[in-house]
Design a protein around this motif. Sequence first.
Motif, PDB file in Angstrom:
ATOM      1  N   CYS A 224       0.854  -1.207   0.000  1.00 48.96           N
ATOM      2  CA  CYS A 224       0.000   0.000   0.000  1.00 48.96           C
ATOM      3  C   CYS A 224       0.889   1.257   0.000  1.00 48.96           C
ATOM      4  O   CYS A 224       0.864   2.062   0.922  1.00 48.96           O
ATOM      5  CB  CYS A 224      -0.954   0.015   1.190  1.00 48.96           C
ATOM      6  SG  CYS A 224      -2.168   1.364   1.053  1.00 48.96           S
ATOM      7  N   THR A 225       1.667   1.361  -1.045  1.00 56.14           N
ATOM      8  CA  THR A 225       2.613   2.466  -1.171  1.00 56.14           C
ATOM      9  C   THR A 225       2.218   3.328  -2.368  1.00 56.14           C
ATOM     10  O   THR A 225       1.997   2.801  -3.472  1.00 56.14           O
ATOM     11  CB  THR A 225       4.038   1.923  -1.403  1.00 56.14           C
ATOM     12  OG1 THR A 225       4.337   0.974  -0.381  1.00 56.14           O
ATOM     13  CG2 THR A 225       5.044   3.052  -1.372  1.00 56.14           C
ATOM     14  N   MET A 226       2.123   4.637  -2.139  1.00 53.46           N
ATOM     15  CA  MET A 226       1.783   5.544  -3.232  1.00 53.46           C
ATOM     16  C   MET A 226       2.793   5.379  -4.374  1.00 53.46           C
ATOM     17  O   MET A 226       4.001   5.348  -4.139  1.00 53.46           O
ATOM     18  CB  MET A 226       1.804   6.989  -2.734  1.00 53.46           C
ATOM     19  CG  MET A 226       0.564   7.375  -1.946  1.00 53.46           C
ATOM     20  SD  MET A 226      -0.922   7.415  -2.984  1.00 53.46           S
ATOM     21  CE  MET A 226      -2.136   7.908  -1.769  1.00 53.46           C
TER      22      MET A 226
ATOM     23  N   CYS B 287      -6.897   1.621   1.566  1.00 58.46           N
ATOM     24  CA  CYS B 287      -5.599   1.880   0.948  1.00 58.46           C
ATOM     25  C   CYS B 287      -5.800   2.852  -0.203  1.00 58.46           C
ATOM     26  O   CYS B 287      -6.648   2.642  -1.067  1.00 58.46           O
ATOM     27  CB  CYS B 287      -4.977   0.580   0.436  1.00 58.46           C
ATOM     28  SG  CYS B 287      -3.445   0.856  -0.492  1.00 58.46           S
TER      29      CYS B 287
ATOM     30  N   ALA C 156      -3.328   3.919  -2.311  1.00 54.73           N
ATOM     31  CA  ALA C 156      -2.404   3.758  -3.448  1.00 54.73           C
ATOM     32  C   ALA C 156      -3.231   3.437  -4.689  1.00 54.73           C
ATOM     33  O   ALA C 156      -4.131   2.590  -4.647  1.00 54.73           O
ATOM     34  CB  ALA C 156      -1.409   2.643  -3.151  1.00 54.73           C
ATOM     35  N   HIS C 157      -2.944   4.133  -5.789  1.00 54.73           N
ATOM     36  CA  HIS C 157      -3.743   3.959  -6.997  1.00 54.73           C
ATOM     37  C   HIS C 157      -2.866   4.159  -8.235  1.00 54.73           C
ATOM     38  O   HIS C 157      -1.854   4.856  -8.165  1.00 54.73           O
ATOM     39  CB  HIS C 157      -4.920   4.945  -7.022  1.00 54.73           C
ATOM     40  CG  HIS C 157      -4.485   6.370  -6.887  1.00 54.73           C
ATOM     41  ND1 HIS C 157      -4.374   6.997  -5.670  1.00 54.73           N
ATOM     42  CD2 HIS C 157      -4.107   7.289  -7.814  1.00 54.73           C
ATOM     43  CE1 HIS C 157      -3.969   8.237  -5.848  1.00 54.73           C
ATOM     44  NE2 HIS C 157      -3.784   8.445  -7.137  1.00 54.73           N
TER      45      HIS C 157
ATOM     46  N   HIS D  99      -5.646  11.085   1.557  1.00 52.41           N
ATOM     47  CA  HIS D  99      -4.376  10.642   0.946  1.00 52.41           C
ATOM     48  C   HIS D  99      -4.379  10.921  -0.553  1.00 52.41           C
ATOM     49  O   HIS D  99      -3.392  11.408  -1.109  1.00 52.41           O
ATOM     50  CB  HIS D  99      -4.178   9.134   1.163  1.00 52.41           C
ATOM     51  CG  HIS D  99      -3.748   8.745   2.543  1.00 52.41           C
ATOM     52  ND1 HIS D  99      -2.707   9.351   3.193  1.00 52.41           N
ATOM     53  CD2 HIS D  99      -4.215   7.776   3.384  1.00 52.41           C
ATOM     54  CE1 HIS D  99      -2.533   8.784   4.392  1.00 52.41           C
ATOM     55  NE2 HIS D  99      -3.449   7.829   4.533  1.00 52.41           N
ATOM     56  N   VAL D 100      -5.495  10.591  -1.214  1.00 52.80           N
ATOM     57  CA  VAL D 100      -5.573  10.802  -2.664  1.00 52.80           C
ATOM     58  C   VAL D 100      -5.383  12.284  -2.992  1.00 52.80           C
ATOM     59  O   VAL D 100      -4.823  12.645  -4.031  1.00 52.80           O
ATOM     60  CB  VAL D 100      -6.915  10.269  -3.227  1.00 52.80           C
ATOM     61  CG1 VAL D 100      -7.023  10.532  -4.725  1.00 52.80           C
ATOM     62  CG2 VAL D 100      -7.059   8.775  -2.929  1.00 52.80           C
TER      63      VAL D 100
ATOM     64  N   ARG E 294      -0.551  13.266   4.087  1.00 54.49           N
ATOM     65  CA  ARG E 294       0.245  12.183   4.662  1.00 54.49           C
ATOM     66  C   ARG E 294      -0.189  11.961   6.104  1.00 54.49           C
ATOM     67  O   ARG E 294      -0.900  12.772   6.693  1.00 54.49           O
ATOM     68  CB  ARG E 294       1.727  12.544   4.611  1.00 54.49           C
ATOM     69  CG  ARG E 294       2.206  12.963   3.230  1.00 54.49           C
ATOM     70  CD  ARG E 294       3.701  13.256   3.224  1.00 54.49           C
ATOM     71  NE  ARG E 294       4.478  12.011   3.095  1.00 54.49           N
ATOM     72  CZ  ARG E 294       4.895  11.535   1.919  1.00 54.49           C
ATOM     73  NH1 ARG E 294       4.625  12.178   0.796  1.00 54.49           N
ATOM     74  NH2 ARG E 294       5.593  10.407   1.879  1.00 54.49           N
TER      75      ARG E 294
END
Length: 406
Positions: free
Chosen positions: A294-296, A333, A335-336, A360-361, A365
Amino acid sequence: MAKIVKEYLNADLSKLPNFTIHPIVLKYWALGGGSSWLGPNTTPITTCPDGVGSYQHYVNGSIYYHPSVGAHEVHGLIKARWSSLGWETSFLGYPITDESTTPDGIGRYNHFQGGSIYWSPSTGAWEVHGSIRGKYSALGWERSFLGYPLTNETTTPDGIGRYNHFQGGSIYWSPGTGAWEVHGSIREKWSSLGWERSALGYPISDEQVVFGGDGRISHFQHGSIYWSATAGARVLRERVRVHVKTLETPVSFTLNEQFAAMQEVYAMAGIQVDWATTENLVLAALNDVDVGGCTMGSVTAEQVTLFGNRNFVGVDDMVVYYVRSTVPAYNGCAAHPAGRPGAVVVRSASRWTLGHELGHVLGLRHVSLSDRLMTGLGTFGITNPPPDLIASEVTTMIASGLSTAL
Ligand SMILES: [Zn+2]
């Protein structure tokens, strides 16, 4: 009627073959004639300036007649208001009812061809007409939260629109926006900003309940005002659009509860949350979606597949995918894949997870503070609902490119 006339005239009607009784006389008799509260006449039956209608004044009121609406009485302060506006030559035209008691049992009204005059003991008599009257009627007249009018319809200071103030709020109209009510704390906020001359302009909606929760919102031409007991009145000049795609229905908090919570927090950032569309997806293989670390900027093949589902979704719109679980197990999560802004939220997520993940999107942070939306300690542990967004976070969200000025 012939019997009454015969008694009144004490004459044989057969000797008066062309005799007709003026409708004003019939009305006067119906109300009790000279022994009624109207009292004796003070004028003869007189033709109106239009040459069609007619009237008769009495000690305590008047009867007006026009062939298209019949004969009706007006009296007291309602008559005084009608008189001040120009009688039947005004936009109100002729009365189409007698003075009548309002359904709440407190006030009185006459309807006219072109509007109404409402009176109550504490408010006096004021006219409502046109689209503003239409809105007042649709809301339930004096029995609505608006109560009785406190003004006639009045031109707004900008010279463009019209308004009536009422005991419990106002109705504003302009040619481009139509007539909408504004009331309570939202009205106070709009008023403090300068009404229609503020940056918000005219209302374009009535006050609405936000996602079934405790929040309220009124939309204006160039923004919105949100209110809740905890947030107070907040001006929203930005918006984000969110689409929901459900593989699994949320179980801990309903979508409405999660969106209401998100709007409550985002209102602090001046951001309106639009829930654009909802779609059910049948993607059993992705119900427990592999999100890797789950990392950007780093996504798994399953995330790529899942985030490829963007039916109805605009380029700058965000999508939230509700799944049974993530692997490894998170609440959500964000991350996308590049160019497909959105987040995964699990069905058992907290009330605040939706707003957190989309935070987050929008570029935010984690922080190690449990009173903040962006806490990295888990949104189930938030200590002061609604959690905070701070000024620098608001700046980041609005600069994200995914927030649009209203
Ligand atoms: Zn997070």
